[in-house]
Design a protein around this motif. Structure first.
Motif, PDB file in Angstrom:
ATOM      1  N   ALA A  97      -0.614   6.712  -2.367  1.00 19.26           N
ATOM      2  CA  ALA A  97      -1.830   6.974  -2.033  1.00 19.26           C
ATOM      3  C   ALA A  97      -1.992   8.542  -1.858  1.00 19.26           C
ATOM      4  O   ALA A  97      -2.378   9.147  -0.609  1.00 19.26           O
ATOM      5  N   PRO A  98      -2.013   9.173  -2.793  1.00 22.10           N
ATOM      6  CA  PRO A  98      -2.469  10.742  -2.875  1.00 22.10           C
ATOM      7  C   PRO A  98      -3.943  10.894  -2.839  1.00 22.10           C
ATOM      8  O   PRO A  98      -4.683   9.937  -2.832  1.00 22.10           O
ATOM      9  N   ASN A  99      -4.198  12.168  -2.505  1.00 28.58           N
ATOM     10  CA  ASN A  99      -5.502  12.333  -2.420  1.00 28.58           C
ATOM     11  C   ASN A  99      -6.067  13.146  -3.714  1.00 28.58           C
ATOM     12  O   ASN A  99      -5.569  14.059  -4.076  1.00 28.58           O
ATOM     13  N   ASP A 139       0.732  -1.203   0.077  1.00 27.34           N
ATOM     14  CA  ASP A 139       0.138   0.038  -0.028  1.00 27.34           C
ATOM     15  C   ASP A 139       1.195   1.486  -0.005  1.00 27.34           C
ATOM     16  O   ASP A 139       1.773   1.406   0.595  1.00 27.34           O
ATOM     17  N   HIS A 193      -3.966   3.084  -2.550  1.00 29.88           N
ATOM     18  CA  HIS A 193      -5.066   3.687  -1.854  1.00 29.88           C
ATOM     19  C   HIS A 193      -5.358   5.158  -1.709  1.00 29.88           C
ATOM     20  O   HIS A 193      -5.264   5.729  -0.676  1.00 29.88           O
ATOM     21  N   HIS A 203       4.274  12.150  -0.007  1.00 29.03           N
ATOM     22  CA  HIS A 203       3.955  11.296  -1.124  1.00 29.03           C
ATOM     23  C   HIS A 203       4.835  10.902  -1.690  1.00 29.03           C
ATOM     24  O   HIS A 203       5.155   9.752  -2.297  1.00 29.03           O
ATOM     25  N   ASP A 242     -10.043   1.595   6.321  1.00 26.04           N
ATOM     26  CA  ASP A 242      -9.104   0.708   6.453  1.00 26.04           C
ATOM     27  C   ASP A 242      -9.175  -0.707   7.071  1.00 26.04           C
ATOM     28  O   ASP A 242      -8.402  -1.706   6.805  1.00 26.04           O
ATOM     29  N   TYR A 265       2.379  -1.305   4.628  1.00 19.69           N
ATOM     30  CA  TYR A 265       1.635  -0.006   4.565  1.00 19.69           C
ATOM     31  C   TYR A 265       2.871   0.896   4.482  1.00 19.69           C
ATOM     32  O   TYR A 265       3.261   1.297   5.589  1.00 19.69           O
ATOM     33  N   GLN A 314       0.823   8.237  11.011  1.00 18.64           N
ATOM     34  CA  GLN A 314      -0.050   7.366  11.155  1.00 18.64           C
ATOM     35  C   GLN A 314       0.108   6.240  11.826  1.00 18.64           C
ATOM     36  O   GLN A 314      -0.870   5.188  11.665  1.00 18.64           O
ATOM     37  N   TYR A 372     -11.932   7.161   7.256  1.00 17.63           N
ATOM     38  CA  TYR A 372     -10.837   6.622   6.858  1.00 17.63           C
ATOM     39  C   TYR A 372     -10.554   5.222   7.582  1.00 17.63           C
ATOM     40  O   TYR A 372     -10.071   4.195   7.145  1.00 17.63           O
ATOM     41  N   VAL A 414       3.561   4.627   4.704  1.00 16.88           N
ATOM     42  CA  VAL A 414       2.688   5.677   5.278  1.00 16.88           C
ATOM     43  C   VAL A 414       3.591   6.275   6.246  1.00 16.88           C
ATOM     44  O   VAL A 414       4.242   5.700   6.934  1.00 16.88           O
ATOM     45  N   PHE A 470      -2.662   2.644  12.317  1.00 22.62           N
ATOM     46  CA  PHE A 470      -2.590   1.225  11.709  1.00 22.62           C
ATOM     47  C   PHE A 470      -2.321   0.100  12.812  1.00 22.62           C
ATOM     48  O   PHE A 470      -2.842  -0.938  12.754  1.00 22.62           O
TER      49      PHE A 470
HETATM   50  N1  ARG Z   1      -4.415   9.341   1.481  1.00 24.66           N
HETATM   51  C1  ARG Z   1      -3.538   9.093   2.740  1.00 24.66           C
HETATM   52  C2  ARG Z   1      -2.770  10.382   2.975  1.00 24.66           C
HETATM   53  O1  ARG Z   1      -2.426  11.032   1.954  1.00 24.66           O
HETATM   54  C3  ARG Z   1      -2.687   7.876   2.922  1.00 24.66           C
HETATM   55  C4  ARG Z   1      -3.393   6.480   2.572  1.00 24.66           C
HETATM   56  C5  ARG Z   1      -2.209   5.261   3.113  1.00 24.66           C
HETATM   57  N2  ARG Z   1      -3.151   3.934   3.218  1.00 24.66           N
HETATM   58  C6  ARG Z   1      -4.071   3.718   3.794  1.00 24.66           C
HETATM   59  N3  ARG Z   1      -4.502   2.553   3.551  1.00 24.66           N
HETATM   60  N4  ARG Z   1      -4.558   4.371   4.741  1.00 24.66           N
HETATM   61  O2  ARG Z   1      -2.381  10.676   4.034  1.00 24.66           O
END
Ligand code: ARG
Length: 574
Positions: free
Chosen positions: A119-121, A116, A156, A130, A316, A334, A340, A312, A336, A344
């Motif tokens: 994962a940008p938004n 994973d 993601h 990112h 997950d 993951y 976070q 969120y 990340v 997790f």
């Molecule tokens: N989109 C989230 C961010 O920019 C990260 C996601 C990471 N992956 C997940 N499975 N939560 O912070």
């Protein structure tokens, strides 16, 4: 083909077992006092109440060594010091020479691994956080794939949730064409901030945005169409960034938060059936064991919010369940940022309590620190805005082009542009990967693009220099040659290091600390330099020359492979 370390390990383990009458891990490692050292005699002596030096001597006497080692000695309180025989090193190098995988075995038990990362938004700029996720994740994917694992890339994407109400309304205000234009240019922050500003100041807009979220969740056709437009335009933009970064993510790897939407009610129901759900302030939550706040009160993971929506954490939970039950993955990674971590850890604990996450399956947070500016604070542009990922890539390539121009003014324009891309992007990636990933690091253009020190350009240059030896000698590497003569100390040291590549790859695939691999490559380039200074190659006589050319070739191939595992190109000429 067994690796050097395996051969030594097996030999020692058998000797230890015959002395102890039970299996013993010889605890073998590289050493400064000899080539390798094993110190298991110390622990064994405590257990058997014996003399460690005597036990070590017994172990040494139990088996033959002369086919592998030039010297085996007991030292200090009972260490076993092993010095490899040059002949043995030569034979192993000969075997590696004939092997496309450089002696690195495929995983004995290939697994399905979900990575994973990135994962940008949607409708938000990708930032340097990112970048780290994308670069680290890409290298992890390459490493595990090369070892023969089945790797599923899970991007993601943040493509769902309450912000979409305001984003869609803003899109309507702008008109579809104008919105698509802004988004495809990668002007995501302008778009997002304009929507946010209206949401914060305009009551009417706020109401529209709220209603729009409800319509989206209810599957209203026009709303879903607008939402899809936002997602598609952002995806196009993200793909262009991946392409520029030369990472393996494609359009097929997008599996965003919205993809789990339909699974959420099921997850809720299952947690309920398992008796894990609690009511807290009107929300439905799980209290995973072992998590408390500062006051010592249990911490909830919110599954369904008070307003009935899922957020969120719920997504997950659905994702982890999907990855385990539907994709049958046994390793979940993951990539990340460290902020976070707790999220997790809580998700994993709930998954364990629900019986979804059970050995041999395991989940790991491949966390990372922040990127800092020269002032030691979070990296920002001079104007104080967050740094756009794509601007960094562009600047890296421009700086690399200047560097190459200065070093090698004769290159034609196409070759120079290609090289600038490989060197510039390589420098940015390597600077990231060569730092302990759990630490913050300072983004420093001059350092990362330097041709000296632990940098991508240095390693790329080392590889290209070796290729130029072959060009100057008007000769091609002889991959059928099975014997390598190892004699000089610099050859011995280089040989040992080359033969350690399989262990480094295996250890890195386990720890996912990519700086182990970068450290190995840097040391390889350094050892090669000493070898090249001390041992003439093209000027040497027939057999010695042929043999040293194999050492050159193996070094070049190991550098190129290692860089490739990091997602970095290794040009043949620089
Ligand atoms: N989109 C989230 C961010 O920019 C990260 C996601 C990471 N992956 C997940 N499975 N939560 O912070």
């Amino acid at each position: 083909m067994a690796t050097l370390q395996q051969l030594l390990h097996d030999r020692l383990a058998a000797a230890f077992a015959s002395v102890a009458g039970e299996p013993v891990d010889p605890s073998l490692r590289r050493s400064q006092h000899a080539d390798f050292q094993a110190d298991a005699a110390l622990g064994l002596a405590r257990r058997l109440r014996g003399n460690p030096r005597q036990i070590a001597a017994d172990v040494v006497g139990r088996t033959r060594w002369d086919d592998l080692c030039a010297a085996v000695e007991v030292s200090g309180p009972g260490f076993i010091n092993l010095t490899l025989a040059d002949d043995a090193l030569g034979a192993l190098l000969g075997a590696a020479n004939a092997d496309d995988r450089l002696g690195v075995p495929l995983a004995a038990e290939p697994e399905t691994v979900v990575v994973d990362y990135s994962a940008p938004n949607v409708a938000k700029e990708m930032h340097v956080g990112h970048l780290r996720s994308t670069v680290i994740g890409d290298s992890v994917v390459r490493l595990l794939e090369w070892l023969g694992h089945r790797v599923i890339r899970a991007n993601h994407l943040g493509d769902w949730g309450t912000p979409f109400g305001m984003l869609i309304e803003h899109l309507l205000d702008l008109g579809g064409a104008e919105a698509a234009h802004e988004l495809s240019l990668g002007d995501l922050n302008t778009f997002y901030q304009a929507a946010r500003a209206k949401f914060d100041s305009d009551e009417d807009f706020k109401t529209r945005a709220r209603n729009r979220v409800v319509a989206l969740q209810g599957g209203d056709e026009q709303t879903v169409r607008l939402w899809r437009l936002l997602v598609q335009e952002s995806e196009k933009y993200f793909l262009s960034v991946y392409d520029r970064l030369d990472v393996r993510l494609t359009g097929a790897d997008f599996f965003g938060e919205s993809a789990y939407n339909d699974m959420l009610p099921q997850v809720l129901a299952e947690l309920d059936r398992l008796g894990l759900l609690r009511e807290s302030d009107g929300a439905r939550v799980v209290f995973p064991a072992g998590f408390t706040n500062r006051e010592g009160e249990p911490l909830p993971l919110i599954v369904r919010k008070r307003d009935g929506g899922f957020g969120y954490p719920a997504t997950d939970l659905a994702a982890i369940r999907h990855r385990l039950h539907t994709l049958h993955a046994t390793r979940l990674l993951y990539v990340v940022g460290l902020p976070q971590r707790q999220h997790f850890e809580m998700v994993y604990e709930v998954a364990r309590e629900a019986g979804w996450l059970r050995p041999p399956a395991r989940a790991e947070h491949v966390g990372f620190g922040s990127v800092l500016g020269p002032d030691g604070k979070v990296f920002r542009t001079r104007a104080g805005a967050t740094v756009k990922l794509i601007d960094l890539v562009d600047e890296a390539v421009a700086r690399a082009a200047a560097l190459i121009e200065e070093k090698n003014p004769d290159l034609d324009a196409t070759e120079r542009a290609e090289l600038a891309r490989t060197v510039g992007i390589g420098a940015v990636k390597y600077a990231d990967l060569s730092n302990d990933r759990t630490r913050d690091y300072v983004f420093d253009w001059d350092r990362m693009l330097s041709l000296e020190g632990n940098t991508a350009p240095y390693l790329q240059y080392a590889r290209a220099r070796i290729e130029s030896i072959f060009r100057r000698g008007a000769t091609a590497p002889d991959r059928s040659r099975r014997t390598v003569t190892v004699a000089a100390p610099a050859e011995h040291a280089l040989a040992l290091h080359l033969l350690a590549f399989p262990e480094i790859v295996a250890e890195t695939a386990e720890s996912l600390d990519l700086h182990q691999l970068t450290g190995y490559l840097f040391r390889l380039a350094t050892l090669f330099t000493s070898f090249y200074e001390q041992c003439p190659v093209l000027r040497a006589e027939d057999d010695v020359r042929a043999s040293r050319l194999v050492l050159c070739d193996l070094t070049a191939r190991t550098l190129a492979r290692g860089l490739d595992l990091l997602g970095i190109g290794a040009p043949r000429r620089m």
